[in-house]
Design an enzyme around this catalytic site. Structure first.
Site: not given
Ligand code: 5GP
Length: 187
Positions: A48-49, A110, A166
């Protein structure tokens, strides 16, 4: 007053104000417009982000451009503030992406595993082109190398909420991006 009755505020400092987000989205829209020229495009928002990002990005593109909007949803297993690396598709796109110019629209990258998963999944469906557009990037946290074609803002090493992002489903409605205090993540 009993000090134990004081509720602490989990929201920390503002990282990016609404006008900084708007400027970044404007730049993303301009860069996409320059690259796509008059080609039709399908924006695929990651729920939903990326909800607000898709809405604002679509309106940062030329009003008469041939733009379609679709969404998919993913979940990564693990606790709520650190993704574990296992990504699961919760909702697929409504329309086929075959032969289309697809732009994955993601709130934040991330460790990169979510975008990596989505790029592999969507690439296997033979789109005409596949790009990725991300509002926030934490490049120093990568576990896998992913290509991001359009990046809005460099995020600090903190858990960020607001503008669609969120914490346990809260704070998505904030018009700005703010840190969540460390203690709130641990509690
Ligand atoms: P990745 O797979 O790249 O580690 O993470 C991507 C997902 O992790 C993002 O779409 C999000 O949902 C969540 N995420 C990563 N970092 C953050 C953050 O600082 N805040 C929030 N709310 N979600 C995060």
């Amino acid at each position: 007053m009993n000090p134990n009755s004081v509720t602490r505020e989990p929201l920390g400092a503002i990282v990016f104000h609404a006008d900084e987000i708007a400027a970044a989205v404007g730049r993303l829209g301009q860069a996409l417009t320059n690259d796509l020229r008059d080609e039709p495009v399908l924006l695929v928002g990651v729920l939903k982000g990326a909800l607000f990002l898709v809405a604002d990005l679509a309106r940062a593109l030329p009003p008469r451009a041939d733009i379609r909007i679709d969404f998919l949803a993913v979940a990564s297993y693990g606790n709520s503030t650190r993704s574990s690396g296992e990504v699961r598709l919760l909702k697929d796109t409504s329309e086929s992406i075959e032969g289309k110019n697809v732009v994955i629209v993601e709130d934040i990258v991330d460790n990169g595993l979510t975008l990596d998963y989505l790029q592999r999944l969507l690439a296997s469906r033979n789109p005409a082109s596949l790009r990725s557009c991300v509002l926030l990037d934490k490049p120093y946290r990568r576990l896998v190398d992913v290509t991001i074609d359009y990046t809005g803002l460099l995020a600090p090493d903190a858990f960020i909420v607001g503008y669609g992002l969120d914490y346990q489903e809260k704070y998505r409605n904030l018009p700005y991006l703010a840190r969540l205090e460390e203690w709130a993540l641990e509690s």
